[in-house]
Structures are given as C-alpha cells and as structure tokens.
Design an enzyme around this catalytic site. Structure first.
Site, mmCIF file in Angstrom:
data_model
loop_
_atom_site.group_PDB
_atom_site.id
_atom_site.type_symbol
_atom_site.label_atom_id
_atom_site.label_comp_id
_atom_site.label_asym_id
_atom_site.label_seq_id
_atom_site.Cartn_x
_atom_site.Cartn_y
_atom_site.Cartn_z
ATOM 1 N N SER A 1 -10.666 -1.654 -0.168
ATOM 2 C CA SER A 1 -9.618 -1.768 0.527
ATOM 3 C C SER A 1 -9.421 -4.124 -0.541
ATOM 4 C CB SER A 1 -8.906 -2.452 1.084
ATOM 5 O OG SER A 1 -9.672 -3.023 2.211
ATOM 6 N N HIS B 1 -14.097 -3.263 5.725
ATOM 7 C CA HIS B 1 -13.383 -3.357 5.881
ATOM 8 C C HIS B 1 -13.075 -3.623 8.079
ATOM 9 C CE1 HIS B 1 -8.911 -3.035 8.485
ATOM 10 N NE2 HIS B 1 -8.811 -3.567 7.033
ATOM 11 N N HIS C 1 -6.791 4.209 1.406
ATOM 12 C CA HIS C 1 -6.629 4.065 0.374
ATOM 13 C C HIS C 1 -6.920 5.226 -1.229
ATOM 14 C CE1 HIS C 1 -5.243 -0.636 1.103
ATOM 15 N NE2 HIS C 1 -6.707 -0.274 1.622
ATOM 16 N N ASN D 1 1.120 -1.422 -0.174
ATOM 17 C CA ASN D 1 -0.146 -0.528 -0.247
ATOM 18 C C ASN D 1 0.797 1.175 -0.017
ATOM 19 O OD1 ASN D 1 -2.738 -1.708 0.927
ATOM 20 N ND2 ASN D 1 -1.606 -1.677 2.558
ATOM 21 N N LYS E 1 -0.283 3.985 4.426
ATOM 22 C CA LYS E 1 -0.377 3.379 2.986
ATOM 23 C C LYS E 1 0.094 5.077 2.335
ATOM 24 C CE LYS E 1 -4.632 0.765 4.677
ATOM 25 N NZ LYS E 1 -4.280 0.113 5.593
ATOM 26 N N ASP F 1 -14.416 6.128 4.598
ATOM 27 C CA ASP F 1 -12.986 5.608 5.084
ATOM 28 C C ASP F 1 -12.132 5.805 3.279
ATOM 29 O OD1 ASP F 1 -10.618 3.880 5.622
ATOM 30 O OD2 ASP F 1 -11.154 2.591 6.979
ATOM 31 N N GLU G 1 -16.556 2.945 2.137
ATOM 32 C CA GLU G 1 -15.296 3.404 1.367
ATOM 33 C C GLU G 1 -14.664 3.844 0.506
ATOM 34 O OE1 GLU G 1 -11.824 -0.383 1.905
ATOM 35 O OE2 GLU G 1 -13.469 -0.678 3.815
HETATM 36 C C1 LIG Z 1 -10.144 0.230 4.197
HETATM 37 C C2 LIG Z 1 -9.234 0.331 5.362
HETATM 38 N N1 LIG Z 1 -9.644 1.264 7.098
HETATM 39 C C3 LIG Z 1 -8.841 1.082 7.909
HETATM 40 C C4 LIG Z 1 -7.445 -0.012 7.726
HETATM 41 C C5 LIG Z 1 -6.744 0.619 8.838
HETATM 42 O O1 LIG Z 1 -5.261 0.752 8.829
HETATM 43 P P1 LIG Z 1 -4.375 1.296 9.550
HETATM 44 O O2 LIG Z 1 -3.868 -0.296 8.612
HETATM 45 O O3 LIG Z 1 -3.649 2.328 9.371
HETATM 46 O O4 LIG Z 1 -4.798 0.286 10.817
HETATM 47 C C6 LIG Z 1 -6.925 -0.464 6.510
HETATM 48 C C7 LIG Z 1 -6.139 -0.561 6.656
HETATM 49 O O5 LIG Z 1 -5.750 -2.580 6.170
HETATM 50 C C8 LIG Z 1 -8.132 -0.756 5.666
HETATM 51 O O6 LIG Z 1 -7.360 -0.641 4.433
#
Ligand SMILES: Cc1ncc(COP(=O)(O)O)c(C=O)c1O
Length: 386
Positions: free
Chosen positions: A175, A128, A203, A42, A234, A200, A171
């Site tokens: 992801s 996620h 990405h 990422n 990321k 969220d 999102e």
């Molecule tokens: C959509 C999404 N939200 C949150 C996270 C969590 O982020 P972090 O890896 O900084 O804890 C991820 C990570 O995989 C993600 O893909």
C-alpha cells in the site's frame, strides 16, 4: 499526559491532522474552499461517485432502510449481503466469500483463525498495520522477513520450530510502496513447507490482472493453499472487506471469526453499491485501461524529472524524500499550486523513508496529470529534492 506525546510528534514532524474534503471523491476536490487536484485516493477507478453505484445504494435504502439492525448471525443478514457474497465468489472464481465491515476487520477476523495459537506466522516487513495487529491478536509466533526477500524467508523457515502450522502473509500490492510481492516464489515455498499463504489484495482488487480479479490473477498462481483477502473500499469505491475460499472455510469463518460475529452487519446500501461495483468493473474494462495509461504517464514523468521512486508496478507512485519535514514542506508547497498529495511519514512507513504517495485514478485527464507533474517539478526543485 497526551500533550507531551503530541508535542513529541510535532517536534519529530510526525504530527498528523485531518483535512476536510467538501466534495465527492474524485480528481477535483474542494479543500479549504479551494478547488484542488487530488492525487491521493484509493478510488482508483472513480467508482466512489459512479451514478450506477449511487442508484444501487439509493434503491437499497428504499427497500431495506439505512441500517441492518443486527449482526449477520442474529437478523442482519439482508438480501444485499447475501447477493454481494455470491457476486464476489463468482468474480474471484472461488466457491464462497464472506464480507466484513472493513478491510481492517477482515484481517482481524481471519488471521487468528488461519494462524492458530500454536502456529507460526511469517509476514513481510512492510505488511499493513491491520495485518500486524491481527498477527498479534492471533497469539501465534510472529517472524518478520525482509521486504519481498524470499531468501530471507527461506532462512527463517530453516530455523523454525518443527510441527507447527505455518502461515505466510504478504500484500498483493504494497500500500505504501506500490510494488508487488514475488508471489510465484512465495506460492512455491508455501507448497514446499505445507504453509497457507494469505494475500491481502486491498490495493489489487479491481486494479490488477486482465479482468481486475487482483494480483493472484495477475501472476496466474491460483491454488488451494493461497487465500485471497480483498477490500470493497478502494478500487470498488465503497466500504468493507472480504475473504474468499471453499464453502467449508467460509462456514468456519462464519462460526469462529470474532470481528464478523460480534459486529453489526454493514448497511445494506453499502452491499448493494459494492455488488454494482463488481458489475461495473466487468462491464467497463476501459476504466482499468485508462487507469494504467494514466499510471504510465505519471510514472514516466516522475522518472524523467529524477524523482527517487520505489520499485512500484502499480498506480501507487511514491516519491521517496526520506526526511519527514521535507516531505511535509513538499506537500504544503504542492497545495499552494492546487495539488493535493499528503506526506506519508512514520509510523505508516519505516523511519527515514518519508514520502509523497502519489496515486492516479482512471478519471484523471492528461492535462491534470501534466499540471501535477509541472507542480512537482517546480516544488521539488525549489526544495532541492531532485
Ligand atoms: C493492505 C491493506 N490492508 C487492509 C486495509 C484496510 O482496509 P479498509 O480501509 O477497508 O479497512 C488497507 C487500507 O488502508 C490496506 O492498505
């Protein structure tokens, strides 16, 4: 006790193991002593090993040490944390921002505050794990709508109990699919139903939008009821998560968000490096341009060889293989060609949709993408995947 669970995971081809990477994150990595081309990161813009970020972290270590020593509200709110949040607010065009030790902790800390225990959450089916865990923690009622299906969301809304606060969750870039949500339609529905919409953008941060502000910028849908969560982990190449909003909303989180209050502040060097990442993203737009060129090259190559792909619109390019054992075999086959693309299997993705999640970076060369495409074609054909 856990032996039985492990055996079952192995039988289902769902057992996962850690790979040790003995070099900095980048296109070429050392895996099991072998130089390997990485298409599984990422670190989209190659910032995790950028000299300016490393310098910023080293300087912060000299000035502030390695640990913050306490949670932010006690005595751990060091100057780099403060400066990073000012930079994030400026970068995202919002009044204020608050950082957390991870994206996961951001969602856990924010969603229970946005949802309220008497609230009702409508979340996309492919959200996620951190979003789903946060919804459960909130104790609000959770309703899941089919992936990116606004009609389904609308039909669930008509059946909702009245007079309860509503939160939509999606999102910015999914992801494991790489596709985007129908953000304008979701924003319109949020307005109609007086709901809050949480995006969220883990990405999308640094990747989407003309200036890298993210998916909200990409769609041009900034509005007061859309809340933007992002990560520093990321495309920004460091570690941590952030939430943006009005000064009042951020003050509310500082006072109520449990994963913020009851956790030691992130190392000051991380904050300093993330602040530098925001600067580099703005000063080196050519990185984003290269990322998108590489994405197009890889995507067109995969489509041309007949791969079954998701409706991706991002540098996340999943090849759907369905069967977990076949996905594993393909991943192992690619490793023999010096290409690292792990198999993503349940529970990370729904059953029957195992995949190879190919991701490109700005730092991949055209030759490296060509080598990956050649290996994918050879291994895919030998396994009769396409
Ligand atoms: C959509 C999404 N939200 C949150 C996270 C969590 O982020 P972090 O890896 O900084 O804890 C991820 C990570 O995989 C993600 O893909």
């Amino acid at each position: 006790m856990w032996e039985t669970d492990l055996q079952k995971l192995a039988r289902d081809h769902h057992l996962r193991e850690l790979s040790v990477m003995a070099s900095p994150s980048g296109p070429l990595m050392s895996v099991k002593g072998q130089s390997t081309l990485l298409f599984a990161s990422n670190n989209y813009l190659g910032l995790a090993n950028h000299p300016l970020l490393k310098q910023a972290a080293q300087k912060a270590i000299e000035q502030f040490g390695v640990g913050a020593g306490a949670s932010r509200l006690i005595s751990g709110n060091l100057l780099p944390h403060h400066d990073l949040e000012l930079a994030l607010a400026q970068f995202t065009h919002t009044e204020a921002a608050l950082t957390f030790s991870s994206g996961y902790a951001t969602n856990l800390g924010v969603i229970p505050r946005l949802a309220k225990t008497d609230g009702i959450i409508f979340a996309d089916r492919l959200c996620h794990a951190s979003l789903i865990d946060a919804c459960r923690l909130s104790r609000a009622t959770l309703r899941v709508f089919h992936h990116n299906d606004v009609d389904h969301l609308q039909s669930l809304l008509t059946k909702r109990p009245l007079k309860r606060p509503i939160l939509f969750i999606t999102e910015g870039v999914f992801s494991m699919n790489g596709d985007l949500p129908p953000l304008p339609e979701l924003a319109r529905l949020a307005e109609e139903f007086e709901a809050i919409l949480l995006v969220d953008d883990a990405h999308g941060t640094g990747v989407m939008g003309p200036t890298g502000r993210g998916t909200i910028e990409h769609f041009g849908v900034e509005s007061a009821n859309i809340h933007h969560m992002g990560t520093l982990s990321k495309a920004l190449g460091v570690s941590g998560g952030f939430m943006t909003g009005t000064k009042d909303f951020i003050a509310y989180l500082i006072n109520t968000s449990r994963s913020f209050i009851y956790s030691t502040a992130p190392p000051p060097a991380m904050a300093a490096a993330a602040q530098m990442a925001i600067q580099v993203i703005q000063q080196e737009p050519e990185r984003r341009a290269r990322l998108w060129q590489n994405r197009e090259l890889m995507y067109q190559g995969l489509i041309a060889m007949g791969c079954h792909m998701t409706k991706t619109e991002s540098p996340i390019l999943p090849i759907i293989v369905n069967d977990p054992s076949l996905a594993l075999e393909m991943s192992h086959g690619l490793q023999k060609h010096g290409i690292y693309i792990p198999a993503i299997r349940p529970p990370t993705v729904p059953k029957g949709t195992s995949r190879l999640r190919v991701t490109v970076m700005s730092e991949h060369s055209i030759e490296q993408i060509g080598a990956a495409l050649e290996a994918i074609q050879q291994v895919g054909q030998s396994l009769k995947i396409f």
